[in-house]
Enzyme design. Structure first.
Site, PDB file in Angstrom:
ATOM      1  CD  GLU A  61      -4.065 -20.719 -24.758  1.00  0.00           C
ATOM      2  OE1 GLU A  61      -2.829 -20.752 -24.903  1.00  0.00           O
ATOM      3  OE2 GLU A  61      -4.814 -21.673 -25.024  1.00  0.00           O
TER       4      GLU A  61
ATOM      5  CG  ASP B 298       1.267 -30.490 -11.852  1.00  0.00           C
ATOM      6  OD1 ASP B 298       0.795 -30.723 -10.724  1.00  0.00           O
ATOM      7  OD2 ASP B 298       0.852 -31.041 -12.896  1.00  0.00           O
TER       8      ASP B 298
ATOM      9  CG  ASP C 273      -0.700 -35.641  -9.746  1.00  0.00           C
ATOM     10  OD1 ASP C 273      -1.540 -35.039 -10.416  1.00  0.00           O
ATOM     11  OD2 ASP C 273      -0.945 -36.706  -9.138  1.00  0.00           O
TER      12      ASP C 273
END
Ligand code: SF4
Ligand SMILES: [Zn+2]
Lengths: 440, 498
Positions: free
Chosen positions: A75, A140, A142
């Site tokens: 995807e 991830d 951040d």
């Protein structure tokens, strides 16, 4: 279990958007770009036409050179300039992917999971026939998760001082993923603004169940608890080997980063926050009073005071050391966004996107040299444009090079190429190993 | 598998290993050398339809008790005790030490067969499979932990699991790391006066280790309780249960999927199909039917109002609505009427009760429209069946209320706002309302109801956990527990209800 709804990722289910809307969006960005030569739209078009490394990108996600389900069941989702969000796109090969990117000019590309069928056929499929099966293990990190400890910037802003938190995160996690879990193919990427992503691409990583992903993330997580908790790290006196190794890295950075650059011990407000990690109220108060009375005392000296004060109270060496370690971990150990890592069908922004606000390319980072990575020097679209023009001008050196090699994007592309080539080599070796196996 | 008439063993294709010969004739110890069972081989016995159903329901009792214990966060000790009681009653399984005193072969046969029946019944959807898997793992763990060291070893030897045991040289090479990773195990280790590191050293020295893929022990990995290098986890032998359980879970989960795929092609005896189809919907508790006497003896129409305090939320709501509207629609009359019958309201009183309750109705309307129905519920009309009061499962899953209806289960059918208001009226403190809404959002309606029961009884100063040992799964069960406790409180000489 059925695939989670898009809402679960804070995304809108916009895959129902009609083509008309898409065409309008493209039209709009074309109009805008005709007004000003070097605006974002034009530059992005240039980027997709001349810089995006389609071939290697395809080889990476396909894990081979001939198209297979790794790629065509994968995807992709796109965010367009008009904020239209398109989910469940999939492509037969690199060429089809390129054509669609150049047609849509997405401001953001997200990579999702490999499914049991082509994502673009999702609507025609029974839910059971459309299940996510594989995806890279992703991380991830951040900078906003560091807002409670960094003093230099906040929110979306970063500077070289706080970027060091990311450097530490890359080093610590890279070592843990390689040494503890035995992963070899890690792609670290600058997120374009204020963080880093990691794509663990080993075959074993891609095939991990959600449970195993969760186990890895929990194993790596040390800083726990929400905004309400002040003490977020609790360590055992006997440090797990993985944490000892992390501590070696953290200790290298802590004095410079926390004491000097972030000045955490310079002001009562921030030092008291740090002192809160000591459970004994009397010790906290003693230190606070002492530092209030001596405003010129250096951060290094104050840092030593803490341990001394602990030892002078009822702490033995081991307990005092544990408290010191807990402080170091809380202030420097990587903070993970675990949702992204745990769910196989979670989407993550692709490498080589261009951040719409900073205009910077999401480039790979080499963990070996991450100390010298400077996010503020990552090429922007305008700079790439400029470099290309300069090179092609009569004053350029005139050697015939590819567009990428003419610009400051080249070293980053090289990191990516090396990463992909190592993956491809492993696939080749495996195939060869298999055919030899027959002969043996 | 379950032969009614001789036919081919339909499970033979699914497992490579099959038992040959008539296993029923084999001596106890070769068919079931241990009471622990990985259920790798399907049973090959002839059993009757009755046995089939009985075995299945008995095992279900145990699995449901396990679920109840998990959901209600009982302490380990409490759940263990409760489980032992339920197991002893429905599925006793004695160890080899007790071979003489008990018919362990029969026990193990029943355990074996009942497991495979439930596999058939529970393989049909993802949801059923995961429920069954969870409970069977918990059951296995419970049994494994109760087993003696020697039995455990014999059992594992028999399974021939190929776990790599660390050699002495290998152990020496990573000794320091093993020590550092053993803080938790060492803290469980005796010798409080020695430093943690010393204890960890002693622990590692005396302990053996397995080397396994880290994915096999997610629990230990996430809690950082083992040393991990290059994707391998080094698991102390004392943590073997994690590995055994992982093995059990993997095999059962695969087997369930295989069974699910085979099911359409399996033509089990047609007499068994209805049993299989209904097992997972079975209500296992007391059914409060005609055989059982009214809980509160003989109740008169006048007394109903004074008993409302002992009604579960669903019935209380029906009662209030009836008083308020002077009417109840069909679904409500059925649910409430049968409940009242089971607490001890005889037919004559029921007619009086409903006649008065429908105050706005003429005698003629009542007789024509309602009296028949009430008598019907009591088995005096039509096919003269004794209708049993509805259990929660039925109230929760069938015939959902539409506008104007008041039947159903508040936990299932109320809007969250109405539910919160109701809880508030029950005196649930604001801080605890969240717990209920969470339970409800996870569809644990019976757990929520049981929690409410415990809470309200606690507010009244009673020892709630003594009143409801099991989950409330029947409105009359709530009534019974509440009513009896108040009677016991009135009469200090009355027997403690257990
Ligand atoms: S759980 Fe059962 S007893 Fe409780 S309110 Fe619902 S239906 Fe009534
Ligand atoms: Zn900064």
């Amino acid at each position: 279990m059925p695939a989670l709804a898009n809402d679960d990722f804070g995304l809108h289910d916009d895959d129902v958007i009609m083509d008309e809307a898409v065409d309008k969006a493209i039209f709009r960005s074309t109009i805008m770009s005709s007004q000003d030569d070097a605006d974002y739209g034009t530059l992005l078009r240039m980027f997709y036409q001349r810089f995006f490394p389609y071939k290697m990108y395809f080889n990476w996600l396909n894990y081979d050179t001939l198209p297979n389900k790794n790629f065509f069941n994968r995807e992709f989702s796109f965010t367009l300039a008009s904020d239209v969000y398109l989910r469940y796109n999939s492509f037969a090969d690199a060429e089809e992917f390129r054509r669609e990117i150049e047609r849509l000019q997405p401001v953001k590309i997200d990579i999702g999971a490999i499914y049991t069928a082509k994502p673009k056929d999702k609507k025609q499929l029974r839910p059971q026939a459309f299940q996510p099966v594989e995806k890279e293990l992703v991380f991830d990190i951040d900078m906003t998760d560091y807002d409670e400890i960094r003093t230099c910037c906040s929110g979306g802003a970063i500077c070289l001082k706080c970027w060091e938190f990311m450097t530490i995160a890359v080093k610590v996690l890279d070592e843990a993923l390689r040494q503890d879990f035995g992963f070899k193919h890690l792609l670290w990427v600058y997120s374009g603004r204020r963080g880093v992503h990691c794509w663990v691409s080993d075959e074993t990583a891609r095939k991990l169940s959600n449970d195993s992903r969760k186990a890895i993330v929990t194993y790596l997580e040390v800083v726990k608890g929400g905004a309400q908790a002040s003490k977020k790290v609790r360590l055992n006196q006997l440090l797990h080997p993985s944490l000892s190794r992390a501590l070696d890295v953290l200790k290298d950075y802590f004095p410079q980063l926390i004491l000097e650059k972030q000045h955490v011990l310079a002001e009562p407000e921030t030092w008291n926050k740090l002192l809160e990690l000591i459970s004994d109220q009397v010790i906290r108060q003693a230190l606070d009073e002492r530092w209030q009375a001596d405003p010129t005392r250096s951060a290094q000296a104050k840092w030593k005071d803490i341990k001394q004060q602990l030892l002078a109270s009822n702490y033995n060496e081991a307990r005092a050391e544990t408290v010191m370690r807990e402080i170091i971990f809380q202030y420097t150990y990587p903070r993970l966004d675990d949702n992204v890592s745990v769910h196989i069908n979670h989407l993550l922004k692709s490498p080589f996107c261009v951040h719409p606000k900073t205009n910077r390319v999401c480039v790979p980072i080499d963990p070996q040299t991450c100390d010298s990575f400077n996010p503020l020097e990552v090429p922007t679209l305008a700079r790439l444009h400029q470099e290309l023009n300069d090179y092609n001008s009569p004053y350029g050196s005139g050697k015939s090079l590819s567009d990428i090699e003419k610009t400051s994007l080249a070293p980053y592309i090289k990191i990516f190429d090396t990463f992909v080539n190592e993956l491809l080599k492993e696939v080749r070796d495996q195939k060869r190993g298999k055919s030899y196996g027959v002969l043996k | 598998m379950f032969k009614q008439k001789p036919r081919a063993n339909r499970f033979a294709e699914q497992t490579q290993r099959t038992l040959h010969g008539d296993a029923g004739q084999v001596r106890v110890h070769s068919a079931y050398p241990s009471r622990l069972n990985f259920y790798l081989v399907p049973p090959q016995y002839e059993i009757t339809v009755d046995e089939f159903e009985e075995f299945a329901l008995d095992r279900l009792h145990v699995l449901k008790a396990l679920e109840g214990a998990q959901l209600r966060n009982k302490s380990r000790e409490e759940s263990k005790q409760q489980l032992d009681t339920v197991s002893d009653k429905y599925l006793p399984l004695h160890s080899n030490q007790a071979v003489k005193a008990h018919n362990v072969f029969e026990e193990r046969r029943k355990d074996h067969i009942s497991h495979f029946i439930l596999r058939l019944a529970y393989c049909r959807s993802e949801e059923l499979r995961s429920w069954f898997l969870r409970q069977e793992c918990a059951l296995f763990r419970h049994r494994y932990e109760n087993e003696s060291m020697a039995e455990k070893h014999a059992f594992l030897d028999d399974l021939q699991l190929d776990w790599k045991v660390l050699s002495n040289e290998e152990k020496k090479e990573i000794f320091e790391e093993l020590v550092s990773a053993s803080a938790w195990h060492a803290s469980q280790y005796s010798g409080q006066n020695v430093g943690l590191k010393e204890r960890a050293k002693a622990f590692v020295e005396s302990e053996g280790f397995f080397e396994v893929n880290f994915e096999r022990v997610p629990e230990l990995v996430s809690r950082r309780l083992v040393y991990i290098r290059n994707g391998k986890a080094y698991v102390p032998m004392s943590e073997q249960v994690s590995l055994v359980l992982d093995e059990f879970r993997n095999r059962l989960s695969k087997a369930l999927e295989v069974t699910a795929k085979m099911l359409p092609r399996m033509d089990e005896d047609e007499r068994l199909m209805p049993v299989l189809n209904n097992i997972n919907k079975q209500y296992l508790g007391k059914d409060y039917g005609a055989q059982t006497k009214g809980t509160a003896g003989a109740v008169t129409a006048d007394e109903v109002d004074s008993l409302v305090a002992h009604f579960p939320p669903c019935m209380r709501h029906l009662h209030m609505s009836l008083r308020h509207d002077k009417h109840l629609r069909h679904g409500g009359r059925m649910q409430y009427g049968l409940f009242l019958k089971a607490i001890g309201l005889p037919i004559e009183e029921a007619l009086v009760f409903w006649r008065r309750a429908f105050a706005n109705m003429t005698e003629d309307q009542f007789q024509k429209g309602y009296a028949y129905n009430i008598r019907h519920n009591y088995g005096l009309e039509g096919k003269r069946a004794d209708y049993k009061p509805y259990d929660c499962m039925r109230i929760i899953t069938s015939n959902p209320p539409s506008t104007g209806d008041h039947h159903g289960c508040p936990f299932r059918h109320f809007s969250s706002q109405n539910l919160e208001e109701m809880l508030f009226r029950y005196g649930v403190p604001q801080t605890q309302i969240r717990e209920f809404t969470n339970l409800v959002s996870e569809k644990h309606f019976n757990v929520a109801c049981t929690r409410l029961f415990e809470l309200t009884k606690k507010l009244q100063g009673a020892d709630a956990s003594a009143l409801v040992r099991e989950l409330i799964t029947h409105p009359n069960q709530w009534f019974e527990a509440s009513y009896k406790s108040s009677k016991a409180a009135e009469d200090p000489n009355a027997m403690q209800i257990s």
